[in-house]
Each structure stands twice: as C-alpha cells, then as structure tokens.
Design a protein around this motif. Sequence first.
Motif, PDB file in Angstrom:
ATOM      1  N   TYR A 296       3.367  30.921  20.857  1.00 64.10           N
ATOM      2  CA  TYR A 296       3.584  32.294  21.322  1.00 64.10           C
ATOM      3  C   TYR A 296       4.661  33.017  20.519  1.00 64.10           C
ATOM      4  CZ  TYR A 296       0.949  30.380  25.247  1.00 64.10           C
ATOM      5  OH  TYR A 296      -0.015  29.771  26.024  1.00 64.10           O
ATOM      6  N   ARG A 297       5.085  32.398  19.421  1.00 65.52           N
ATOM      7  CA  ARG A 297       6.080  33.001  18.518  1.00 65.52           C
ATOM      8  C   ARG A 297       7.370  33.351  19.253  1.00 65.52           C
ATOM      9  NH1 ARG A 297       2.407  36.918  14.557  1.00 65.52           N
ATOM     10  NH2 ARG A 297       0.992  35.257  13.845  1.00 65.52           N
ATOM     11  N   LYS A 298       7.899  32.362  19.934  1.00 67.03           N
ATOM     12  CA  LYS A 298       9.150  32.508  20.667  1.00 67.03           C
ATOM     13  C   LYS A 298      10.286  31.830  19.913  1.00 67.03           C
ATOM     14  CE  LYS A 298       6.862  34.466  24.010  1.00 67.03           C
ATOM     15  NZ  LYS A 298       7.002  35.913  24.310  1.00 67.03           N
ATOM     16  N   GLY A 299      11.506  32.278  20.194  1.00 66.87           N
ATOM     17  CA  GLY A 299      12.660  31.602  19.624  1.00 66.87           C
ATOM     18  C   GLY A 299      12.949  30.311  20.372  1.00 66.87           C
ATOM     19  N   MET A 300      13.746  29.437  19.761  1.00 67.85           N
ATOM     20  CA  MET A 300      14.160  28.192  20.411  1.00 67.85           C
ATOM     21  C   MET A 300      15.654  27.994  20.253  1.00 67.85           C
ATOM     22  SD  MET A 300      11.431  25.121  20.345  1.00 67.85           S
ATOM     23  CE  MET A 300      12.137  24.565  21.909  1.00 67.85           C
ATOM     24  N   ALA A 301      16.270  27.468  21.300  1.00 61.94           N
ATOM     25  CA  ALA A 301      17.703  27.166  21.270  1.00 61.94           C
ATOM     26  C   ALA A 301      17.918  25.775  21.833  1.00 61.94           C
ATOM     27  CB  ALA A 301      18.481  28.190  22.094  1.00 61.94           C
ATOM     28  N   VAL A 302      18.684  24.961  21.117  1.00 65.53           N
ATOM     29  CA  VAL A 302      19.010  23.626  21.607  1.00 65.53           C
ATOM     30  C   VAL A 302      20.306  23.688  22.400  1.00 65.53           C
ATOM     31  CG1 VAL A 302      20.290  22.944  19.528  1.00 65.53           C
ATOM     32  CG2 VAL A 302      19.260  21.191  20.994  1.00 65.53           C
ATOM     33  N   THR A 303      20.367  22.963  23.513  1.00 63.94           N
ATOM     34  CA  THR A 303      21.551  22.995  24.378  1.00 63.94           C
ATOM     35  C   THR A 303      21.902  21.590  24.866  1.00 63.94           C
ATOM     36  OG1 THR A 303      20.388  23.212  26.498  1.00 63.94           O
ATOM     37  CG2 THR A 303      20.768  25.237  25.238  1.00 63.94           C
ATOM     38  N   THR A 304      23.173  21.411  25.215  1.00 63.10           N
ATOM     39  CA  THR A 304      23.598  20.135  25.791  1.00 63.10           C
ATOM     40  C   THR A 304      23.245  20.046  27.267  1.00 63.10           C
ATOM     41  OG1 THR A 304      25.779  21.020  26.365  1.00 63.10           O
ATOM     42  CG2 THR A 304      25.571  19.901  24.224  1.00 63.10           C
ATOM     43  N   ASP A 305      23.227  21.202  27.961  1.00 64.84           N
ATOM     44  CA  ASP A 305      23.094  21.210  29.427  1.00 64.84           C
ATOM     45  C   ASP A 305      24.119  20.255  30.022  1.00 64.84           C
ATOM     46  OD1 ASP A 305      22.250  21.644  31.992  1.00 64.84           O
ATOM     47  OD2 ASP A 305      20.323  20.635  31.804  1.00 64.84           O
ATOM     48  N   SER A 306      25.301  20.224  29.420  1.00 65.12           N
ATOM     49  CA  SER A 306      26.312  19.244  29.820  1.00 65.12           C
ATOM     50  C   SER A 306      26.900  19.554  31.183  1.00 65.12           C
ATOM     51  CB  SER A 306      27.435  19.184  28.789  1.00 65.12           C
ATOM     52  OG  SER A 306      28.400  18.218  29.176  1.00 65.12           O
ATOM     53  N   HIS A 307      27.046  18.481  31.989  1.00 68.30           N
ATOM     54  CA  HIS A 307      27.704  18.552  33.294  1.00 68.30           C
ATOM     55  C   HIS A 307      29.020  17.772  33.263  1.00 68.30           C
ATOM     56  CE1 HIS A 307      23.717  19.899  34.360  1.00 68.30           C
ATOM     57  NE2 HIS A 307      24.042  20.063  35.622  1.00 68.30           N
ATOM     58  N   THR A 308      29.457  17.397  32.069  1.00 67.81           N
ATOM     59  CA  THR A 308      30.650  16.547  31.957  1.00 67.81           C
ATOM     60  C   THR A 308      31.673  17.074  30.946  1.00 67.81           C
ATOM     61  OG1 THR A 308      29.634  15.173  30.230  1.00 67.81           O
ATOM     62  CG2 THR A 308      29.278  14.497  32.529  1.00 67.81           C
ATOM     63  N   GLY A 309      31.521  18.312  30.517  1.00 71.38           N
ATOM     64  CA  GLY A 309      32.481  18.883  29.581  1.00 71.38           C
ATOM     65  C   GLY A 309      32.195  18.592  28.123  1.00 71.38           C
ATOM     66  N   ARG A 310      31.015  18.035  27.811  1.00 71.42           N
ATOM     67  CA  ARG A 310      30.687  17.688  26.419  1.00 71.42           C
ATOM     68  C   ARG A 310      30.038  18.886  25.714  1.00 71.42           C
ATOM     69  NH1 ARG A 310      27.106  14.061  25.518  1.00 71.42           N
ATOM     70  NH2 ARG A 310      28.102  12.862  23.865  1.00 71.42           N
TER      71      ARG A 310
END
Length: 330
Positions: A192-206
Amino acid sequence: MFRKLDNTKQKIISSDKAAEFLEDGWCKADLHVHTSCSYDVPANKCTNPHDLMKKAISDGLDFVTFTDHDTVKAYDLVGWSRERLTPGVELSITDMENVGHTVHINAFEFDKEQYADMELIVQNERDIYSLLDYFKSNDILHVYNHPFWFKPGEKPNIYSVTELAKHFPVIEYNMQDLKQKNFFSMILAQRYRKGMAVTTDSHTGRIGRVYTLAQGDTFREYFRNIEKGRSYMMINEPIWKHISHELNAWVELIFNMENRMPYEGDYSTGVEAFDRVVNLIVADNMEKHPHITNMTMHLAQQFFGSGLPFLLYKISKQPQVSRIGRIVNS
C-alpha cells in the motif's frame, strides 16, 4: 514472497551504516517508548519521564516522544513544550463493529484539548474510522502499531488488519513482536506504499536501542519523510535477543521497583498470573529475606535471558502466524 520485499528489506541497516547518515545530518528517533506513567511499566529511576528524557538526549536521539498507554501524564510532569520533546500517546481502541479486536495506534503532535477529543472517540464512540478522520482533519501524525499483535483473550480479525493498513500513513516494525509478524507488516507497507518505522516499544527504559532515520529540521518534517519512505530502520540485533534483553531488564526493575507515585496508579502486567508473582516479589515480607529475593531474581534473569520463554512464545504463535501468512498473501 521474499523477492517482493527486496526494496523494503534494504531499508533495514546496521549502526555502522546509520552513522554515515547521521554524519550527513539525518535525524533519529524511537517512536514507541513507555514511561512509568504506563500501568504496565515498573516504577524506577530509568523509567521516570524526567530521567528517560535525559537518557534519550544523552544517547543522541534528535526527537523524543513518550507513548504511554492511553495517558499523557508524562507531559504533565516534564512539560508539553520542551525542546526536542514531541507529545505522543498509544491509544487502545476496541471497535468490534468495524474491526473485531483491539487496535493500538500511536498519535503525535497534539495538544491537551485534542487529546481529550481523541479520548472521547476511543472510549465512547469506539469507531476507528471516526478516530482516523479526526487525525486527518486535525493533521495529527499517527502510526499503526504492531498490526498483527492481538490482545490476549480476543479473537483477531486478520482480514480487517489488511484493510486497516490502507488507512494509515506509517506501519510499525515492532521489536517486541515476532519477526514473521513484522515481515507481514512489511508486506502490507510495500503493497500500500506506506512508510515504516522501527521501534523498541520499551517498557524498561531501553529507549533508542533501535531507531528510524530520516531527514527533517522539525519532528513533523522528519515524520513526513518516513511517510514518503525516505527513511531507514536501524536494527543491530535479532528480535529474540532484543526481547530477551528487555525481559532481563524487566525482571531487574520488578525486583527493584519503587513505590509508585499517586499519578502513576497501580502496576499491572496485564496477565493475572504474572501479577500474582509480582505482588509476591514486592510484598513487604520479601524485604525481610534479601538473600531469597536475590536468588529468585538471579534465577529469573537466567531463565528469561536463556531465550527459552521467547522460543515457547514463538512456538505457541505458529498456527496464528501461518494463518496470517495465508491471508496476507492471498
């Protein structure tokens, strides 16, 4: 199937390659991070919004945002107009009519009044398309979080995921989810020609262990370039290792959890069995037996650090992954 993703896979780069872009003035940010204001984050110095902000800046993140679960209390604490800090939130909307399961959405660059409006749509209307219309009419930046993660106890409607992906400008590559599920998210982003972003989704401060690279003098310019695919995702370690490190950090935080402040509410993992274990660990009587506590923490870290929990989780999700694959590729 892999040939279809040749261009998208080239968007994943190592820290060495990322350094070259950073030298040329590109910016980096981790667009999905939780503080101790989230109900499922242990209260500790490293998850406190003030200290997490300092860590993000010292680690070289150009833009910082906190995306706590359905709350913006972190901004009430550190300020809504801090330099390099962008208001953000992770909204959980359960739209049974249009979707059939809970969807998580990160929203950015809004004010208190707009957040109140979004909250009403989420809690009262429970209509995801009304929420998406609100984003567009108010020019609020947003991301489809971990599309193939489903809330425990809910029956997922995978067909609705493929339809919803059409309506988001950016789709998340979440390091807390299985590689196969992120792979299917990449297929949808390319289709669908969308952008992508990688994330940590960190719950521990990382914060910032992975990040998305794009150009932009402001957060909005940076995000718009991600939308257009003019970005890269820095990933240095496999997902299983990232999750194992996160679990290890979580164990340490649980055993050293501070008393939560009134604004932070009660801590919960969201899983009743885990909550019982946590309540036992942090109970007053455990403080009377420090040797037992230390031994328990050491054993827990060995177990979670072994990768076995991740392996068991991966095996349990294979039927779901296979079903997702059949639907996405049909």
